[in-house]
Design a protein around this motif. Sequence first.
Motif, short mmCIF file in Angstrom:
data_model
loop_
_atom_site.label_atom_id
_atom_site.label_comp_id
_atom_site.label_asym_id
_atom_site.label_seq_id
_atom_site.Cartn_x
_atom_site.Cartn_y
_atom_site.Cartn_z
N ASN A 184 -8.55 0.19 -1.89
CA ASN A 184 -8.72 -1.90 -1.27
C ASN A 184 -8.75 -2.91 -2.58
O ASN A 184 -7.69 -3.64 -2.85
CB ASN A 184 -9.74 -1.66 -0.84
CG ASN A 184 -9.66 -1.13 0.67
OD1 ASN A 184 -8.89 -0.10 0.84
ND2 ASN A 184 -10.95 -0.92 1.48
N HIS A 187 -4.93 -3.57 -3.41
CA HIS A 187 -3.98 -4.65 -2.39
C HIS A 187 -4.71 -5.86 -3.19
O HIS A 187 -3.74 -6.53 -3.39
CB HIS A 187 -5.09 -3.63 -1.74
CG HIS A 187 -3.95 -5.24 -0.81
ND1 HIS A 187 -2.91 -5.01 -0.16
CD2 HIS A 187 -4.28 -5.76 0.42
CE1 HIS A 187 -2.62 -5.82 0.92
NE2 HIS A 187 -3.42 -6.13 1.03
N VAL A 288 3.73 -6.97 2.00
CA VAL A 288 3.01 -5.90 2.06
C VAL A 288 2.02 -5.97 2.77
O VAL A 288 0.62 -4.82 3.35
CB VAL A 288 2.48 -5.06 1.09
CG1 VAL A 288 1.03 -4.01 0.42
CG2 VAL A 288 3.03 -4.91 0.27
N SER A 289 0.83 -6.88 3.05
CA SER A 289 -0.55 -7.47 3.60
C SER A 289 0.28 -6.71 5.38
O SER A 289 -0.77 -6.43 6.13
CB SER A 289 -1.02 -8.62 3.15
OG SER A 289 -0.20 -9.76 3.61
N THR A 291 2.47 -5.62 7.08
CA THR A 291 2.92 -3.87 6.84
C THR A 291 1.66 -3.38 6.89
O THR A 291 1.06 -2.45 7.86
CB THR A 291 3.43 -3.26 6.15
OG1 THR A 291 4.74 -4.19 5.46
CG2 THR A 291 4.51 -1.84 6.41
N GLN A 292 0.86 -3.45 6.81
CA GLN A 292 -0.79 -2.84 6.78
C GLN A 292 -1.67 -3.50 8.16
O GLN A 292 -2.04 -2.76 8.57
CB GLN A 292 -1.54 -3.38 5.75
CG GLN A 292 -3.06 -2.09 5.12
CD GLN A 292 -2.74 -0.97 5.47
OE1 GLN A 292 -2.35 -0.07 4.32
NE2 GLN A 292 -3.10 -0.51 6.48
N TRP A 296 -2.50 -1.32 11.26
CA TRP A 296 -3.87 -1.02 11.70
C TRP A 296 -3.70 -1.09 13.29
O TRP A 296 -4.33 -1.23 14.29
CB TRP A 296 -4.98 -1.55 10.78
CG TRP A 296 -5.20 -1.88 9.98
CD1 TRP A 296 -5.71 -0.48 9.37
CD2 TRP A 296 -5.86 -2.47 8.09
NE1 TRP A 296 -6.17 -0.37 7.69
CE2 TRP A 296 -6.27 -1.66 7.17
CE3 TRP A 296 -6.27 -4.15 8.61
CZ2 TRP A 296 -6.62 -1.93 6.24
CZ3 TRP A 296 -6.72 -4.22 7.14
CH2 TRP A 296 -7.01 -3.14 6.04
#
Length: 323
Positions: A184, A187, A288-289, A291-292, A296
């Motif tokens: 984490n 990131h 990136v954020s 997509t994550q 979730w």
Amino acid sequence: MSVGAIALPNPRCTYPERNAVALSFTINMTLNLASRGKKIRGLPKSVDFDLNGRIEVLKQQISENTKLPLHRLRLSTVDGTVLADGKTLRDYGVGGGTTVWVKDLGPQVGWRTVFIYEYLGPLFIHPLFVYYRKSIYGSSYSLSTVQLVAFVMVMLHFLKREYESIFVHRFSADTMPLRNIFKNSFHYHVLSGFLLAYFVYGPWHATDVISVKKLLSLTGLWLFAEISNAKVHIILRDLRPAGSRKHVIPYGYGFNWVSFPNYFFESLCWFAFALLTNSYAAWLFLFVSSTQMWLWAKKKHARYLKEFPNYPRSRKIYIPFIL
């Protein structure tokens, strides 16, 4: 399996006790225990336990035998169903002679601790690049209006995150594996920390010019997204009483559009930031954020549909009216 005594009312009792029937009984049974994954030292092959006993009490019994902290233990059935605290073996249809699988989750760290630590990174890294830019970039220059506004946005965003981590968020689990703090932190410390700061505050953006209209529009969009994100977090906090693991269907601001408006508004604020700075690093972090968060959201949405037969089918998962 043995059945304990059943306490019946006293025939000589006076009203209203005469009409009260108090049943207190235990049903003890033998459970087989087995390690799931790495063998757990000290784990007994079997234990006697009450069918109506709560899962956390069984964990405590196993913890005393294995000397492992409670938060490192996860109990499950043979098909992988996790036995949750607050429920009983009867709730899962577990009977005498059944094997309960015990997994050592390894060293753990509190969710709140992880959140606080990972958000501290950008709060230290961005000022470092702003105030020591001459040493970092090898030249002296004044920051552009875009860079100054971007810096304020980043600082306010992560200060808000820290406040929510300490005073707002309620977590469905107490701990996570210690190794997650490094994943984490990569990131936040690397992508939204060093990478974002290095490219946004560099001298190549020091001459950027922006119209007042565009500046006010993007700042307004960012502020709307941040306030909306905070409002959704408060709604989610109020849905779960302190100390509860209860799951309910969320309603209210943003939830009529999507299942996870907090993720949508989070992406929206970084979208405004990327448009403002026009930095490749900002667009990369947004991708990136988002997509994550999409991964979730998709997983949690599926859980909602499975857990609640009356869950609103019209809700999108992540982006209103689209996705």
